[in-house]
Design an enzyme around this catalytic site. Structure first.
Site, PDB file in Angstrom:
ATOM      1  N   HIS A 155       0.812  -1.220   0.000  1.00 45.97           N
ATOM      2  CA  HIS A 155       0.000   0.000   0.000  1.00 45.97           C
ATOM      3  C   HIS A 155       0.844   1.267   0.000  1.00 45.97           C
ATOM      4  O   HIS A 155       0.316   2.355  -0.254  1.00 45.97           O
ATOM      5  CB  HIS A 155      -0.979  -0.004   1.186  1.00 45.97           C
ATOM      6  N   ASP A 185       0.118  -7.662   1.250  1.00 43.49           N
ATOM      7  CA  ASP A 185       0.574  -6.282   1.452  1.00 43.49           C
ATOM      8  C   ASP A 185       2.096  -6.202   1.436  1.00 43.49           C
ATOM      9  O   ASP A 185       2.715  -5.522   2.257  1.00 43.49           O
ATOM     10  CB  ASP A 185       0.021  -5.704   2.756  1.00 43.49           C
ATOM     11  N   SER A 260       4.919   2.396   7.793  1.00 44.66           N
ATOM     12  CA  SER A 260       4.533   1.316   6.887  1.00 44.66           C
ATOM     13  C   SER A 260       5.729   0.751   6.145  1.00 44.66           C
ATOM     14  O   SER A 260       6.509   1.490   5.540  1.00 44.66           O
ATOM     15  CB  SER A 260       3.525   1.833   5.852  1.00 44.66           C
TER      16      SER A 260
END
Length: 525
Positions: A155, A185, A260
């Site tokens: 993402h 992911d 992230s």
């Protein structure tokens, strides 16, 4: 005074204090200090007064150089894809992009992902009614090979036109996206460099709740920030259901926007996970963070290097969690396992002899404690893998053999709409002991619902408290009582009479395209 202003003023106040002290020291005759004794310099460093505390300085010094910052320029690619999919636009956005992120699980981008409302290109502006704003996604990554392979989250780079990597020595590179997998992911990047520091890969299967773990990332763009905590749990499912093949590592390590894709490290300095999501009602850290196990990530990396995509095994069953009422209805002593609500035609499960209402307890000896345990186990296996399923059927254990096929990523997800109740077909006035009033479906209604001829009974009204308490609603379609299919109101009533009212009843119900069993306990009516 706002907290942000106080923080900004503190350095200025410190400088002013140092300046005053400097003037006094230079004069040599400060009247205020003339009579005060001079402090003697200590001969040795002061001893540690608090011991046995974790110290991660050596760990950070050794592994920190392998952590990188990721900057993805998001623009036309994402706009084109969303326009093609006709994705709905958000009416409200506070400028942080959080309005587009699910409330329960928030993936965390860095600042600047979404420009302020009203800027050119925003939804509703002239000339761009359906356009999404351009912006920058800031995240973290880490180097897994000295020749330039970098791991981060899908993402972070999803829809990026350009991806830039900044190393700890401040060098910057433009990265190529080798491959990216939405389900896990995970994204694999490549930069044109050699001799790079490498993050050592650990074994996430060895993690246990209570172990210390460390995260290094770029929260809010603050490069190489270090936080630490413990493993709270392993094998967590994502309630968002978009990553059902990932058994998440839950920690209390402080994670925020920009973390992230950063590494989660054990005390040996080995990466055991990729920080991916947080549990939050506000968008900020609230003590619950989630990481992708490195074993799952490296399995994806291997396939992305070879083919640019990730394939997974598929069994071909629709499952649901067990609960106390379901276990009681099936005559089981406990509620562990995954209840089979549907078996796909022509699937490995059908060929293996799996039936509706079977409870899958293990795969190749690996225990299935909850329904959420099954998808990661099956998804981690390659298509063509032979598996042994231990199931409970009619209270008795069975072993079945299946050969997995490839998961079809294009299978349509179940809709969220309610099944429409027709006005033409009359409701059964007599009903049954559970107070379920049914309607016979017309052929065109079955076709619209994806049902075969003679399949299903529409629920017109739920009068019984037990059925209502179990969650049965008007508009649901009852497909079976236990394992016995029903295709008419008369068949439904006959099966309910045969079961009786002395024990829980299992109804296979379709709602909004999804199928699941409901356990109705007459004693709770």
């Amino acid at each position: 005074m706002p907290a942000t202003q106080i923080i900004r003023l503190r350095p200025l106040l410190l400088v002013a204090a140092l300046a005053v002290a400097g003037v006094g020291a230079c004069s040599g005759q400060n009247p205020a200090n003339a009579g005060m004794p001079q402090l003697a310099q200590p001969a040795a460093p002061a001893p540690e007064l608090v011991g046995n505390l974790p110290d991660f300085t050596r760990l950070v010094e050794q592994v920190g150089p392998a952590v990188v910052s990721v900057q993805a320029e998001i623009g036309s690619k994402l706009q084109a894809r969303r326009a093609q999919q006709q994705m709905p636009q958000d009416d409200e956005d506070d400028g942080s992009g959080d309005a587009q992120i699910p409330e329960f699980f928030r993936r965390f981008f860095g600042p600047g992902m979404t420009p302020m409302p009203g800027m050119p290109g925003m939804p509703g502006m002239p000339g761009a009614p359906n356009a999404r704003p351009r912006g920058t996604s800031l995240g973290t990554g880490f180097i897994i090979s000295s020749d330039g392979y970098v791991l981060t989250n899908h993402h972070v780079v999803d829809g990026a036109d350009t991806v830039r990597i900044k190393l700890s020595d401040r060098r910057e590179f433009t990265a190529k996206v080798v491959g990216s997998d939405e389900q896990s992911d995970v994204a694999l990047l490549k930069i044109n460099a050699t001799g790079l520091p490498v993050m050592r890969v650990g074994d996430s299967k060895l993690l246990k709740p209570g172990q210390w773990v460390v995260a290094i990332g770029s929260p809010f763009g603050l490069d190489h920030s270090v936080t630490a905590g413990i493993v709270s749990a392993v094998g967590r499912a994502n309630p968002g259901a978009d990553q059902r093949y990932v058994p998440f590592i839950q920690t209390d390590v402080a994670i925020n926007k920009g973390n992230s894709g950063g590494p989660l490290l054990d005390t040996r300095g080995q990466v055991v996970g990729i920080n991916s999501q947080i549990f939050s009602n506000s968008g900020g850290y609230m003590g619950v963070s989630f990481a992708i196990p490195i074993d799952v990530a490296m399995n994806a990396v291997k396939q992305l290097k070879a083919t640019g995509k990730v394939t997974r095994g598929q069994l071909g069953v629709q499952i649901q969690p067990m609960d106390r009422d379901t276990a009681k209805a099936l005559g089981l002593a406990d509620a562990s396992g995954a209840l089979v609500a549907r078996v796909e035609q022509g699937s490995p499960a059908e060929r293996a002899g799996v039936l509706r209402q079977d409870v899958i307890r293990s795969v190749n000896g690996q225990q299935v404690y909850d329904a959420s345990d099954l998808p990661p186990i099956i998804g981690a296996m390659a298509p063509g893998t032979k598996v042994t399923l231990d199931v409970i059927r009619d209270g008795k254990p069975r072993s079945l053999s299946a050969t997995l096929n490839a998961l079809d990523d294009n299978v349509a997800e179940a809709g969220n709409g309610r099944n429409a109740a027709p006005d033409k077909a009359p409701a059964n006035a007599a009903g049954n002991a559970l107070g379920i009033l049914g309607k016979d479906l017309l052929p065109e209604q079955r076709a619209r619902l994806g049902l075969q001829a003679g399949e299903g009974v529409l629920v017109a009204q739920v009068k019984g408290d037990a059925a209502r308490n179990a969650g049965l609603q008007a508009g649901d379609v009852v497909l079976a009582v236990g394992r016995t299919d029903v295709g008419s109101v008369a068949a439904l009533d006959a099966q309910l009479r045969a079961v009786g009212t002395g024990k829980p009843v299992m109804l296979l119900v379709q709602r909004g395209g999804g199928t699941r069993y409901m356990a109705i306990n007459p004693a709770e009516g």
